[in-house]
Write an enzyme that holds these catalytic residues in place. Structure first.
Site, PDB file in Angstrom:
ATOM      1  N   CYS B  50     -44.068  -3.691 -82.601  1.00  0.00           N
ATOM      2  CA  CYS B  50     -43.693  -2.475 -81.849  1.00  0.00           C
ATOM      3  C   CYS B  50     -44.042  -2.335 -80.447  1.00  0.00           C
ATOM      4  CB  CYS B  50     -43.999  -1.232 -82.610  1.00  0.00           C
ATOM      5  SG  CYS B  50     -45.868  -1.090 -82.989  1.00  0.00           S
ATOM      6  N   HIS B 157     -48.450   3.393 -83.945  1.00  0.00           N
ATOM      7  CA  HIS B 157     -47.036   2.844 -83.691  1.00  0.00           C
ATOM      8  C   HIS B 157     -46.896   3.225 -82.147  1.00  0.00           C
ATOM      9  CE1 HIS B 157     -43.123   1.684 -84.611  1.00  0.00           C
ATOM     10  NE2 HIS B 157     -42.617   2.692 -84.021  1.00  0.00           N
ATOM     11  N   ASP B 175     -37.526   4.785 -81.797  1.00  0.00           N
ATOM     12  CA  ASP B 175     -38.234   4.047 -82.549  1.00  0.00           C
ATOM     13  C   ASP B 175     -37.737   2.520 -82.756  1.00  0.00           C
ATOM     14  OD1 ASP B 175     -39.908   2.632 -84.556  1.00  0.00           O
ATOM     15  OD2 ASP B 175     -39.964   4.837 -85.386  1.00  0.00           O
TER      16      ASP B 175
END
Lengths: 230, 230
Positions: B50, B157, B175
């Site tokens: 991520c 995250h 995302d």
């Protein structure tokens, strides 16, 4: 090479004009396909993967479960997981042609309406398809066309269509070769003419309409590739 | 696993409500960052990428030339080309922490304004940053936060922020774990609280503001990683 300059017949989505066209297109109802598609926008993993990446974007936009693991515990589509395609080492070298693409769409649970374009084709039929699909978040269009005919750098190319502007009669190409061109608006007429160009291997370029989910048995597709398209 | 259901505090961008929030946000001028970012939207190449993918999206959105070849003759950023990161096999296994991310941003030609969030932090400062950056196509925000605190599946995250809605005080998280969650709107307050959660390794989660181009020498960054952040 770092990117190419868009020819003057193309308007970058990121530009002020491009965003304005998007807003008008959205108001007209002809960008219903935009949000699901752009939410799955990808750069093609290899310079010749335009067909595979266009298909992956649509499979993920349709939220189709591949039924097999991508990475970790997750099921998800990427280019290396598609069924019924020529061997990847071949696709990396020479890409895919339109017949191979069509066959692979069916193997990967997509229902396909395929329209061949030639000198006798009527642009109205293409426009009707664009008008219908861009109003839906369950129907997506992929066009194959000659980049040369659009004054772009390169040869045959696959792109998903991400929106339509009725008054300007323009469509949005979500070009997966993002290392080369950004997403851009172009007139339907230019794209249609670029689909009429004859490809050495498969004849004219074309377009197709993809929805989920077909029930075709995978083995049949694999056989098709060898018997009909090779 | 095939995707997760968004918790009720999140509104999918693809939903009717999510698109309506986007339209209002765009009219307010707070989605100037959306089109460049979404044009470079990626699925992270590995479940723990991520941080890398958030950085790649921003580097490509800023049209920074990596000065090195991606594939074929093309220069372009992907996760495996970033400088100053821990070894990829480590990142694949455990991801990156916020300090490593900050260090790598500088190595990769980004100027970074880093804001640490803790229990004494003021949400107004975060909101000001969001209001400023979302109005620009040259300034992007990345937040690190606890997914748990948002009722989402997972731990720490990284996400780029793709837009802001002033009246609803909501932000759009693009995302990169698209195999898990679609892009979604969430209240700034929820996100801010999720940044306050303490991470075992680096303390609180945080956010930073990225613009191009820094002039820091790469070697300095690499030394920094070893001397200060490890």
């Amino acid at each position: 090479l770092f990117k190419k300059t868009l020819p003057s017949n193309c308007i970058s989505l990121n530009s002020r004009d491009g965003q304005q066209i998007f807003q008008e297109s959205y108001q007209s109802g002809h960008s219903a396909c935009f949000f699901p598609l752009v939410s799955q926008f990808r750069t093609q993993d290899e310079p010749a993967f335009c067909a595979l990446t266009s298909m992956v974007m649509i499979l993920n936009a349709l939220e189709i479960d591949p039924g097999s693991i991508w990475k970790g515990p997750w099921r998800w589509y990427d280019e290396r997981m598609l069924l019924g395609c020529p061997p990847l080492k071949v696709v990396i070298r020479i890409g895919m042609n339109y017949d191979e693409f069509l066959s692979a769409t069916v193997c990967n649970k997509l229902s396909v309406v395929n329209v061949r374009v030639d000198d006798n084709s009527d642009i109205r039929k293409f426009r009707e398809c664009v008008q219908m699909c861009t109003k839906s978040d369950k129907c997506f269009l992929v066009a194959t066309y000659s980049r040369c005919a659009l004054n772009q750098n390169g040869g045959g190319h696959f792109s998903p269509i991400g929106g339509y502007h009725p008054e300007k009669d323009m469509i949005l190409l979500l070009d997966t070769a993002r290392f080369k061109y950004p997403p851009h608006w172009i007139s339907i007429e230019s794209l249609f003419n670029a689909m009429k160009v004859i490809d050495d291997i498969t004849g004219n370029f074309s377009f197709c309409q993809l929805t989920g989910t077909s029930v075709t048995i995978v083995q049949t597709c694999v056989l098709n590739i060898h018997s009909n398209f090779r």
